[in-house]
Scaffold this motif. Structure first.
Motif, PDB file in Angstrom:
ATOM      1  N   ASN A 109       0.825  -1.200   0.000  1.00  0.00           N
ATOM      2  CA  ASN A 109       0.000   0.000   0.000  1.00  0.00           C
ATOM      3  C   ASN A 109       0.868   1.262   0.000  1.00  0.00           C
ATOM      4  O   ASN A 109       1.395   1.659   1.027  1.00  0.00           O
ATOM      5  CB  ASN A 109      -0.911  -0.009   1.238  1.00  0.00           C
ATOM      6  N   MET A 111      -0.309   4.114  -0.700  1.00  0.00           N
ATOM      7  CA  MET A 111      -1.250   5.199  -0.363  1.00  0.00           C
ATOM      8  C   MET A 111      -1.304   6.265  -1.459  1.00  0.00           C
ATOM      9  O   MET A 111      -1.334   7.473  -1.157  1.00  0.00           O
ATOM     10  CB  MET A 111      -0.886   5.801   1.006  1.00  0.00           C
ATOM     11  N   SER A 113      -2.796   8.730  -3.744  1.00  0.00           N
ATOM     12  CA  SER A 113      -4.049   9.479  -3.636  1.00  0.00           C
ATOM     13  C   SER A 113      -4.110  10.465  -4.792  1.00  0.00           C
ATOM     14  O   SER A 113      -3.451  11.506  -4.766  1.00  0.00           O
ATOM     15  CB  SER A 113      -4.061  10.206  -2.285  1.00  0.00           C
ATOM     16  N   GLN A 114      -4.881  10.125  -5.816  1.00  0.00           N
ATOM     17  CA  GLN A 114      -4.957  10.989  -7.011  1.00  0.00           C
ATOM     18  C   GLN A 114      -6.003  12.072  -6.772  1.00  0.00           C
ATOM     19  O   GLN A 114      -7.089  12.050  -7.331  1.00  0.00           O
ATOM     20  CB  GLN A 114      -5.230  10.140  -8.241  1.00  0.00           C
ATOM     21  N   ARG A 115      -5.615  13.021  -5.936  1.00  0.00           N
ATOM     22  CA  ARG A 115      -6.542  14.053  -5.481  1.00  0.00           C
ATOM     23  C   ARG A 115      -6.542  15.277  -6.386  1.00  0.00           C
ATOM     24  O   ARG A 115      -7.287  16.218  -6.182  1.00  0.00           O
ATOM     25  CB  ARG A 115      -6.187  14.466  -4.057  1.00  0.00           C
ATOM     26  N   GLY A 178      -1.354  13.807  -7.599  1.00  0.00           N
ATOM     27  CA  GLY A 178      -1.724  13.742  -6.184  1.00  0.00           C
ATOM     28  C   GLY A 178      -0.528  13.477  -5.314  1.00  0.00           C
ATOM     29  O   GLY A 178       0.552  14.057  -5.517  1.00  0.00           O
ATOM     30  N   THR A 179      -0.692  12.583  -4.353  1.00  0.00           N
ATOM     31  CA  THR A 179       0.388  12.277  -3.411  1.00  0.00           C
ATOM     32  C   THR A 179       0.481  10.767  -3.199  1.00  0.00           C
ATOM     33  O   THR A 179      -0.442  10.029  -3.534  1.00  0.00           O
ATOM     34  CB  THR A 179       0.134  12.934  -2.035  1.00  0.00           C
ATOM     35  N   ALA A 180       1.600  10.332  -2.635  1.00  0.00           N
ATOM     36  CA  ALA A 180       1.768   8.932  -2.222  1.00  0.00           C
ATOM     37  C   ALA A 180       2.609   8.938  -0.961  1.00  0.00           C
ATOM     38  O   ALA A 180       3.321   9.905  -0.688  1.00  0.00           O
ATOM     39  CB  ALA A 180       2.465   8.123  -3.319  1.00  0.00           C
ATOM     40  N   ARG A 181       2.522   7.884  -0.191  1.00  0.00           N
ATOM     41  CA  ARG A 181       3.299   7.816   1.055  1.00  0.00           C
ATOM     42  C   ARG A 181       4.760   7.486   0.705  1.00  0.00           C
ATOM     43  O   ARG A 181       5.046   6.377   0.235  1.00  0.00           O
ATOM     44  CB  ARG A 181       2.677   6.737   1.954  1.00  0.00           C
ATOM     45  N   ASP A 270      -8.199  19.618  -0.059  1.00  0.00           N
ATOM     46  CA  ASP A 270      -8.484  18.359  -0.767  1.00  0.00           C
ATOM     47  C   ASP A 270      -7.506  18.065  -1.891  1.00  0.00           C
ATOM     48  O   ASP A 270      -7.518  16.961  -2.435  1.00  0.00           O
ATOM     49  CB  ASP A 270      -9.894  18.426  -1.380  1.00  0.00           C
ATOM     50  N   SER A 285      -1.701  15.966   4.573  1.00  0.00           N
ATOM     51  CA  SER A 285      -1.378  14.538   4.675  1.00  0.00           C
ATOM     52  C   SER A 285      -2.574  13.779   5.243  1.00  0.00           C
ATOM     53  O   SER A 285      -3.498  14.369   5.803  1.00  0.00           O
ATOM     54  CB  SER A 285      -0.163  14.334   5.585  1.00  0.00           C
ATOM     55  N   ASP A 286      -2.525  12.459   5.140  1.00  0.00           N
ATOM     56  CA  ASP A 286      -3.625  11.646   5.665  1.00  0.00           C
ATOM     57  C   ASP A 286      -3.733  11.766   7.180  1.00  0.00           C
ATOM     58  O   ASP A 286      -4.776  11.508   7.760  1.00  0.00           O
ATOM     59  CB  ASP A 286      -3.437  10.178   5.252  1.00  0.00           C
TER      60      ASP A 286
END
Ligand SMILES: Cc1cc2nc3c(=O)[nH]c(=O)nc-3n(C[C@H](O)[C@H](O)[C@H](O)COP(=O)(O)OP(=O)(O)OC[C@H]3O[C@@H](n4cnc5c(N)ncnc54)[C@H](O)[C@@H]3O)c2cc1C
Length: 417
Positions: A109, A111, A113-115, A178-181, A270, A285-286
């Motif tokens: 995972n 993470m 996130s295609q925000r 977006g972002t990823a961990r 968002d 961040s999450d």
């Protein structure tokens, strides 16, 4: 060991006793087919794709500290494919496609996130440039969309739309960005490479590169000499120092880039948002922290920490864009060493020494490149031929002019990238 929802449930019910270490902590062997110097995102992904795509498993990744302790664990996690120029455009497009299948591929995972990433523009000239960039991204086969001021206000209501110094006119949005961990990306590639037989060797600093008759024969390390048929230098901010061990002087300067995170807040941002009039960008961040950053510290340095004038500069830009940010308390700030090339674009190439390869020049944007870079670098090391999406990332372009790129589209800005 495969990860799955069922597995998490089972482990949760049985005291979490069945989890295994993600990778083997290997001891160095005396000889490898390929030695990769640097256990960051790019080194680990190269090792993974060497094993997975090319069946080359007798590989060691030598890391002077711990895996993922460099820039791959220090960045602001933004993943995007909204580059403008031919060369960069297709490379980052390929990388984003790999991101989109990465969790399944690695069974890990990350993470992702295609925000959506929103790049603001503040003048007619910037709108023209945004449209031009958007068209080039669409022509490349990716997506970009122009947002009117009314659309933007609805999506991002907390920006300061009243201030006159840098009035916001609209934005370009790239919805698949977006972002990823970041740590998870390093760990996922490490786990995948280790499972395929790659030796990941931590606390092993490369101190010399052995060359005989114009051909690389191995490396000297803090844990002894290791022979290798091929050696790949993938050490980001330390590229100039490591290449100097092979007698090379690279077109790279190392600069510090800082980032910041606030205390955890309720969800309020968002998207990823970039300010077009100051070098400032922000996402949440999450865990709820606002993650943001700005410009490089504009002097060459190998210090992994920033300076106060740049802290002030970034905070000022943040306050200009969204004054509400002033109420959040900054929790931490940190720095990473950036490998800046004269044109702001990377290098993935062979060197003049047989069997010695170079991957560097990622500047402040190499996290999003991790999958694409590893994929292309593995292709190069395995076949001695450049991989098509990275074919313009030539080392000799600053001498010959071939393959030259400039992401800003404004001409070479030596010392600024
Ligand atoms: C504050 C900050 C924010 C950023 N934000 C973003 C972002 O939002 N999006 C984005 O795309 N990019 C971003 N970046 C850039 C990105 O993090 C880097 O371009 C990328 O991580 C560099 O590649 P890497 O992961 O392989 O580097 P690293 O993780 O630095 O890996 C290089 C490794 O080589 C090792 N090494 C060095 N010398 C030796 C030696 N002699 N022997 C053995 N090992 C050695 C180091 O210890 C290190 O672990 C950011 C960077 C910073 C610092």
């Amino acid at each position: 060991m495969r990860f799955s929802g069922l597995r998490v449930l089972k482990e949760g019910l049985t005291g979490n006793k069945g989890w295994q270490a993600h990778w083997r902590d290997a001891e160095p062997k005396s000889e490898y087919d390929v030695v990769i110097i640097g256990g960051g995102g790019h080194g680990l992904s190269t090792a993974y794709y060497l094993a997975k795509n090319h069946g080359i498993r007798n590989v060691a990744v030598l890391e002077k500290g711990y895996l993922g302790g460099g820039n791959v664990g220090r960045n602001t996690t933004i993943v995007r494919a909204n580059y403008f120029l031919p060369g960069n455009s297709e490379f980052y497009s390929h990388s984003l496609k790999l991101w989109e299948g990465l969790e399944q591929d690695l069974n890990y995972n990350t993470m992702l996130s295609q925000r959506g990433q929103i790049s603001l523009f503040h003048s007619d000239g910037q709108r023209d440039a945004a449209i031009r960039r958007g068209n080039s991204i669409v022509n490349q086969g990716d997506e970009a969309e122009l947002l009117s001021l009314a659309q933007l206000k609805k999506m991002v209501p907390f920006l300061d739309y009243e201030q006159q110094r840098f009035p916001i006119h609209g934005a370009l949005i790239s919805r698949r960005s977006g972002t990823a961990r970041h740590d998870a990306v390093a760990w996922g590639y490490a786990r995948g490479a280790s499972a395929r037989g790659v030796d990941l060797i931590q606390n092993c600093e490369v101190t010399g590169i052995d060359i005989e008759g114009g051909k690389v024969t191995g490396v000297q390390t803090s844990r002894g000499a290791i022979k290798a048929k091929k050696v790949a230098m993938i050490v980001a901010g330390r590229s100039s120092q490591v290449a100097a061990m092979a007698g090379m002087r690279l077109p790279i300067e190392s600069h510090v880039l800082q980032a910041f995170v606030t205390e955890g807040l309720k969800p309020c941002i968002d998207h990823v948002i970039s300010f077009g009039m100051g070098h400032f960008y922000i996402s949440q961040s999450d865990k709820g922290g606002l993650v943001f950053g700005g410009d490089l510290d504009f002097y060459a340095s190998y210090a992994q920490r920033g300076n106060l004038p740049m802290v002030e500069h970034v905070m000022e830009a943040g306050m200009t864009l969204m004054p509400a940010i002033g109420k959040a308390r900054v929790l931490r700030s940190w720095g990473g060493i950036m490998d800046m090339s004269p044109d702001g674009s990377p290098i993935i190439d062979r060197t003049h020494i047989d069997g010695l390869y170079l991957n560097c020049g990622w500047c402040y944007g190499g996290f999003k490149a991790v999958p694409g870079s590893g994929y292309s670098m593995a292709h190069l090391v395995a076949t001695d031929e450049p991989h098509a999406p990275a074919a313009r990332f030539r080392l000799d372009r600053f001498r010959t002019g071939y393959g030259l790129m400039d992401e800003e589209g404004t001409g070479m800005q030596h010392n600024l990238h």
